[in-house]
Design an enzyme around this catalytic site. Structure first.
Site, PDB file in Angstrom:
ATOM      1  N   LYS A  24      21.946  -7.099  -3.366  1.00 47.48           N
ATOM      2  CA  LYS A  24      22.331  -5.881  -2.824  1.00 47.48           C
ATOM      3  C   LYS A  24      23.330  -5.376  -3.855  1.00 47.48           C
ATOM      4  CE  LYS A  24      20.337  -4.314   1.026  1.00 47.48           C
ATOM      5  NZ  LYS A  24      20.525  -3.204   2.487  1.00 47.48           N
TER       6      LYS A  24
ATOM      7  N   LYS B 253       7.493  -6.571  -3.324  1.00 47.32           N
ATOM      8  CA  LYS B 253       7.172  -6.334  -2.279  1.00 47.32           C
ATOM      9  C   LYS B 253       7.654  -4.583  -2.630  1.00 47.32           C
ATOM     10  CE  LYS B 253       9.042  -5.696   2.748  1.00 47.32           C
ATOM     11  NZ  LYS B 253       9.542  -6.274   3.124  1.00 47.32           N
TER      12      LYS B 253
ATOM     13  N   LYS C 223      10.307   1.629  -1.344  1.00 47.29           N
ATOM     14  CA  LYS C 223      10.774   3.290  -2.102  1.00 47.29           C
ATOM     15  C   LYS C 223      11.860   3.180  -3.367  1.00 47.29           C
ATOM     16  CE  LYS C 223      13.149   4.239   1.804  1.00 47.29           C
ATOM     17  NZ  LYS C 223      13.071   2.982   3.322  1.00 47.29           N
TER      18      LYS C 223
END
Length: 338
Positions: free
Chosen positions: A119, A201, A204
């Site tokens: 992240k 994976k 969205k």
């Protein structure tokens, strides 16, 4: 004499962030199993909105997404009568225990968290302290409710292990305070991959909207995305190494129909990928249609949503407060005045 006393169910805790619409990957990988667990366990579920702000949120959209996620979870079958289903920020004990656990978690442990590294790269302009310490908040989420089990996917095992380590460290320093939870591997569910890059994976946050199916996609959108899904040149529906696209589609079809890979291979023996993609798309459309219908009812009924989460928060807080106060007493804090 027959013992009619009810056997106490084990407690399961699971939370999901309310940031945007859930994907088919969220549903088949975790959320569908949330519903099934309600029959066998005492379930505590929550929307992890405190976790969500490690990434900047637009306030009005954030509030809307939280209500939308709450409505979707109800539409999926989370039963407020069977389970405690609350919104994390409405139970302040989460933030309080997280601070205490910050002080019992080592810097080195947090620096090894792979999601922090991932992240930080994705949001390089906002590498905040919350992003670094949120595994402590996740540990607090779990430990507050004395959860016996936490459903985990591959990407959450590291966080559960940290929660277990911190619980054991605290218990060892003072005396047994927290239940040390076990991971619960879902009986059903799968790691659903991107339709355009099946080595990644489904997410969205992918820039290519054709790579994921959302829970609110229309039948036309779903069919178009499956027809464009990446496969291979073999034109044979079988599960095998190197056939990532077909393996992914077979996983989706298996989760929805309950058919084994062998049964799927026999069903499509001699048939092309076009037939298979159409069948997978139709299965997904059929699965999502009743969920979407219920969602549309719930999301319009703001009064009902408010009733559900307003009743759930005190139930969650009653459990969380006892755990927090026990931990605070062990540390040496004065008794609370409220």
């Amino acid at each position: 004499m027959e013992n009619t006393a009810e056997i106490k169910k084990k407690r399961v805790l699971s939370m999901i962030q309310p940031t945007g619409v859930f994907t088919l990957g969220n549903y088949l990988g975790a959320l569908k199993n949330f519903v099934a667990l309600q029959d066998d366990y005492e379930c505590v579920y929550a929307l992890a909105d405190l976790h969500a702000i490690t990434v900047r949120q637009e306030p009005a959209a954030f509030r809307k997404n939280t209500l939308s996620a709450y409505a979707m979870m109800l539409a999926l079958g989370i039963d407020p009568e069977k389970s405690i289903f609350f919104i994390q920020s409405q139970v302040p004990e989460h933030a309080q225990l997280a601070w205490i656990l910050n002080c019992y978690t080592q810097f080195g442990e947090l620096s090894r968290m792979t999601q922090f590294k991932d992240k930080s790269e994705k949001h390089a302009d906002n590498v905040n302290a919350g992003l670094f310490t949120y595994p402590c908040l996740m540990a607090a989420d779990i430990l507050l409710y004395n959860a016996d089990y936490v459903p985990v996917g591959a990407d959450q095992k590291q966080h559960l292990e940290l929660a277990r380590n911190v619980a054991e460290r605290f218990n060892g320093l003072y005396s047994p305070t927290f239940v040390v939870p076990e991971g619960l591997i879902p009986k059903t569910g799968a790691r659903i991959m991107s339709l355009q890059d099946p080595t990644k994976k489904m997410s969205k946050s992918d820039d290519n909207t054709a790579s994921f199916i959302t829970m609110l996609d229309t039948p036309d959108q779903i069919m178009k995305k499956f027809k464009r899904a990446v496969t291979d040149s073999e034109a044979c529906v079988r599960y095998a190494e190197g056939k990532d696209g077909i393996n992914n589609l077979m996983g989706i079809y298996s989760c929805i129909t309950g058919k084994s890979y062998g049964e799927i291979e026999r069903e499509f023996d001699g048939r092309g990928y076009g037939d298979f993609k159409t069948a997978v798309g139709e299965a997904v459309v059929g699965e999502l249609a009743p969920i979407q219908a219920r969602y549309n009812e719930f999301v319009k009924d703001k009064a009902y949503l408010e009733k559900c989460y307003s009743e759930a928060a005190p139930r969650a807080e009653a459990i969380a407060r006892r755990t927090l106060q026990k931990a605070m007493r062990k540390v040496g804090y004065l008794p609370p005045i409220r």
